[in-house]
Scaffold this motif. Structure first.
Motif, mmCIF file in Angstrom:
data_model
loop_
_atom_site.group_PDB
_atom_site.id
_atom_site.type_symbol
_atom_site.label_atom_id
_atom_site.label_comp_id
_atom_site.label_asym_id
_atom_site.label_seq_id
_atom_site.Cartn_x
_atom_site.Cartn_y
_atom_site.Cartn_z
ATOM 1 N N LEU A 32 36.226 69.237 76.849
ATOM 2 C CA LEU A 32 37.223 68.709 75.666
ATOM 3 C C LEU A 32 38.381 68.875 76.904
ATOM 4 C CD1 LEU A 32 38.210 69.459 72.907
ATOM 5 C CD2 LEU A 32 38.611 72.099 73.069
ATOM 6 N N ASP A 33 38.841 69.303 77.366
ATOM 7 C CA ASP A 33 40.348 68.939 78.123
ATOM 8 C C ASP A 33 40.333 67.383 78.666
ATOM 9 O OD1 ASP A 33 41.097 71.272 77.622
ATOM 10 O OD2 ASP A 33 41.595 72.031 79.350
ATOM 11 N N ALA A 48 45.429 60.682 59.380
ATOM 12 C CA ALA A 48 45.132 62.183 58.650
ATOM 13 C C ALA A 48 44.055 63.435 58.807
ATOM 14 C CB ALA A 48 45.262 61.530 56.798
ATOM 15 N N ILE A 49 43.915 63.272 60.124
ATOM 16 C CA ILE A 49 42.788 64.677 60.238
ATOM 17 C C ILE A 49 43.628 65.968 60.085
ATOM 18 C CG2 ILE A 49 40.965 65.098 61.568
ATOM 19 C CD1 ILE A 49 41.123 62.767 63.297
ATOM 20 N N THR A 50 43.155 66.975 59.630
ATOM 21 C CA THR A 50 43.499 68.157 59.152
ATOM 22 C C THR A 50 42.330 68.809 60.022
ATOM 23 O OG1 THR A 50 43.094 68.652 56.872
ATOM 24 C CG2 THR A 50 44.874 67.145 57.028
ATOM 25 N N SER A 51 41.590 68.891 59.712
ATOM 26 C CA SER A 51 41.044 70.356 60.500
ATOM 27 C C SER A 51 40.170 69.619 61.663
ATOM 28 C CB SER A 51 40.092 70.535 59.511
ATOM 29 O OG SER A 51 38.178 69.656 59.841
ATOM 30 N N ALA A 52 40.141 71.121 62.561
ATOM 31 C CA ALA A 52 39.668 71.485 64.220
ATOM 32 C C ALA A 52 38.421 70.805 64.230
ATOM 33 C CB ALA A 52 39.738 72.469 64.319
ATOM 34 N N PRO A 53 37.437 70.871 63.079
ATOM 35 C CA PRO A 53 35.973 70.230 63.060
ATOM 36 C C PRO A 53 36.019 69.239 63.475
ATOM 37 C CG PRO A 53 35.891 72.080 61.846
ATOM 38 C CD PRO A 53 37.048 71.989 62.238
ATOM 39 N N ASP A 54 36.741 68.426 62.089
ATOM 40 C CA ASP A 54 36.488 67.502 62.166
ATOM 41 C C ASP A 54 37.745 66.291 63.523
ATOM 42 O OD1 ASP A 54 35.685 67.272 59.687
ATOM 43 O OD2 ASP A 54 37.507 67.223 58.361
ATOM 44 N N LEU A 55 38.146 66.388 63.724
ATOM 45 C CA LEU A 55 39.144 66.483 64.693
ATOM 46 C C LEU A 55 38.273 66.151 65.920
ATOM 47 C CD1 LEU A 55 41.486 64.922 65.507
ATOM 48 C CD2 LEU A 55 42.820 67.301 66.789
ATOM 49 N N ASP A 220 42.933 77.133 70.947
ATOM 50 C CA ASP A 220 43.730 76.667 72.319
ATOM 51 C C ASP A 220 44.786 76.277 71.629
ATOM 52 O OD1 ASP A 220 42.583 78.196 74.127
ATOM 53 O OD2 ASP A 220 41.637 75.985 75.591
ATOM 54 N N PHE A 221 44.324 74.907 69.913
ATOM 55 C CA PHE A 221 45.351 74.280 69.614
ATOM 56 C C PHE A 221 45.234 74.144 68.491
ATOM 57 C CE2 PHE A 221 43.515 72.059 73.820
ATOM 58 C CZ PHE A 221 44.527 71.803 74.140
ATOM 59 N N CYS A 222 44.981 75.629 67.584
ATOM 60 C CA CYS A 222 45.844 75.705 66.246
ATOM 61 C C CYS A 222 46.607 76.376 66.243
ATOM 62 C CB CYS A 222 44.482 75.932 65.748
ATOM 63 S SG CYS A 222 43.027 74.538 65.136
ATOM 64 N N HIS A 223 46.910 76.321 65.240
ATOM 65 C CA HIS A 223 48.212 77.908 64.191
ATOM 66 C C HIS A 223 47.365 78.740 64.220
ATOM 67 C CE1 HIS A 223 52.016 75.604 65.664
ATOM 68 N NE2 HIS A 223 51.865 74.455 64.771
ATOM 69 N N PRO A 224 47.793 79.877 64.137
ATOM 70 C CA PRO A 224 46.910 81.408 63.553
ATOM 71 C C PRO A 224 46.660 80.928 61.557
ATOM 72 C CG PRO A 224 49.155 81.316 64.725
ATOM 73 C CD PRO A 224 49.123 80.246 64.613
ATOM 74 N N ASP A 225 46.883 80.067 61.923
ATOM 75 C CA ASP A 225 46.553 80.490 59.713
ATOM 76 C C ASP A 225 45.143 78.949 59.978
ATOM 77 O OD1 ASP A 225 48.163 77.566 60.890
ATOM 78 O OD2 ASP A 225 49.376 77.206 59.112
ATOM 79 N N GLY A 226 45.336 78.239 61.409
ATOM 80 C CA GLY A 226 44.156 77.325 61.609
ATOM 81 C C GLY A 226 44.667 75.323 61.369
ATOM 82 N N ALA A 227 45.941 75.591 61.152
ATOM 83 C CA ALA A 227 46.333 73.869 60.777
ATOM 84 C C ALA A 227 46.420 74.012 62.726
ATOM 85 C CB ALA A 227 47.620 73.783 60.342
ATOM 86 N N ILE A 228 45.948 72.289 62.659
ATOM 87 C CA ILE A 228 46.330 71.465 64.656
ATOM 88 C C ILE A 228 47.253 71.880 64.495
ATOM 89 C CG2 ILE A 228 45.787 69.505 65.449
ATOM 90 C CD1 ILE A 228 43.031 68.899 63.110
ATOM 91 N N MET A 236 50.133 68.287 76.308
ATOM 92 C CA MET A 236 49.269 68.338 76.808
ATOM 93 C C MET A 236 48.648 67.081 77.957
ATOM 94 S SD MET A 236 45.496 67.986 77.588
ATOM 95 C CE MET A 236 44.176 68.639 76.410
ATOM 96 N N ASN A 237 48.685 65.651 76.318
ATOM 97 C CA ASN A 237 48.085 64.843 76.567
ATOM 98 C C ASN A 237 49.303 63.908 76.996
ATOM 99 O OD1 ASN A 237 48.047 61.932 75.412
ATOM 100 N ND2 ASN A 237 46.338 62.157 75.665
ATOM 101 N N SER A 238 50.136 63.821 76.541
ATOM 102 C CA SER A 238 51.125 62.707 77.024
ATOM 103 C C SER A 238 52.631 63.056 78.273
ATOM 104 C CB SER A 238 51.774 61.570 75.773
ATOM 105 O OG SER A 238 50.815 61.758 75.512
#
Length: 246
Positions: A32-33, A48-55, A220-228, A236-238
Motif C-alpha cells: 500500500l505505501d 471528490a473521493i470520500t471513502s477509504a474503500p473507494d480511494l 493509518d490514513f483515516c480519522h477516528p470517524d472514518g474520514a480520510i 507521506m507522499n510529498s
C-alpha cells in the motif's frame, strides 16, 4: 507453418506466462505505501473521493492500468520479434535503442518497437533518431538500411518518411515483419485463450488485496470517524525530509 499459424501458436503458448502470470505476481507483491507514494494525491482529492474503500480501489486500478500497459507492451514486442524471426530470420538487436533487426529484399531493417503511436515526447523521439543513426554507422556505408518506428496498434496519418525513419502503425507494422497483410487481425483471437479463467483468478486476488489494503489504509490514513486524512497522505507522499534552501 505459415506466419499466421506460427503467431497464433506463440500467443496461446506465451500469453499466460508472459502476461497473466506476471500480472498476478505484480499484484501479490504490491504494498500500500508504495502505491500511495507513486500516485498523485491531489488528483484523487480533486475527484471528490470520500471513502477509504473507494480511494483504495481507485489507487489500485490506476497502478494496475500502468502496470498492465508495460507488461502487455513487452509481450507484443516479444511476439513481433518471434514472428519476424520465423519469417525473415529477424533477431533482437544488441544495438542501443533498436529492438529488432532483419533483412528483406536486399534491405536491412532496424526497428524500434512501441506499443502505440503516441508513445513519446520530442526528446524521446530525438533519442530514437540518434539510435537509428548509430545503427546505420554500425551497419556500414554500403548497407541499404531502413529505420522503422513500429507501433503494434493504432494508425498513422501517413507512413511517409519522418527525418531518417518510417513510422508504421498497426496493420502496416505487422505486414512489414510477417509479409501477411491480415496478420494484425489474426492475432486478436488467440489473445483470449484461457482469459476468463485467468481473469477469475486475478479478480479473486484483487478482492483479497483490496480488503487488506482498505483495513491498513483505514488504520493509518483515516480519522477516528472514518474520514480520510488527506494531510497525512500528502505528507507521506510529498513531504520533504528537510526543506531545500536556495
Amino acid at each position: 507453418m505459415s506466419p499466421m499459424e506460427n503467431a497464433k501458436q506463440y500467443v496461446k503458448q506465451r500469453i499466460a506466462p508472459d502476461f497473466h502470470s506476471k500480472r498476478l505476481a505484480s499484484l501479490e507483491k504490491l504494498k500500500l505505501d508504495d502505491v500511495l507514494k507513486r500516485k498523485n494525491p491531489y488528483l484523487f482529492k480533486a475527484k471528490a473521493i470520500t471513502s477509504a474503500p473507494d480511494l483504495v480501489k481507485q489507487l489500485l486500478l490506476a497502478h494496475l492500468s500502468s502496470q498492465e500497459e508495460t507488461l502487455f507492451g513487452a509481450f507484443l514486442e516479444s511476439l513481433a520479434i518471434h514472428i519476424c524471426e520465423h519469417t525473415y530470420g529477424g533477431k533482437k538487436s544488441t544495438t542501443e535503442g533498436i529492438d529488432l533487426e532483419f533483412s528483406r529484399d536486399n534491405t536491412r531493417y532496424i526497428v524500434s518497437i512501441k506499443s502505440g503511436p503516441n508513445w513519446g515526447n520530442s526528446s524521446q523521439i530525438k533519442k530514437m533518431v540518434q539510435n537509428f543513426n548509430q545503427a546505420r554507422r554500425i551497419a556500414g556505408p554500403r548497407a541499404h538500411v531502413i529505420a522503422v518506428n513500429g507501433c503494434c496498434y493504432g494508425k498513422n496519418s501517413s507512413p511517409s518518411q519522418k527525418e531518417n525513419y518510417f513510422k508504421l502503425c498497426g496493420q502496416d507494422f505487422w505486414h512489414l515483419i510477417s509479409g501477411e497483410p491480415q496478420l494484425y487481425k489474426e492475432i486478436i483471437e488467440p489473445l483470449g485463450y484461457e482469459a476468463r479463467q485467468r481473469n477469475d483468478e486475478f479478480e479473486e486476488a484483487f478482492g483479497r488485496l483490496h480488503t487488506r489494503f482498505t483495513t491498513h489504509f483505514t488504520q493509518d490514513f483515516c480519522h477516528p470517524d472514518g474520514a480520510i486524512d488527506w494531510e497525512k497522505i500528502v505528507s507521506m507522499n510529498s513531504g520533504a525530509k528537510s526543506l531545500w534552501q536556495p
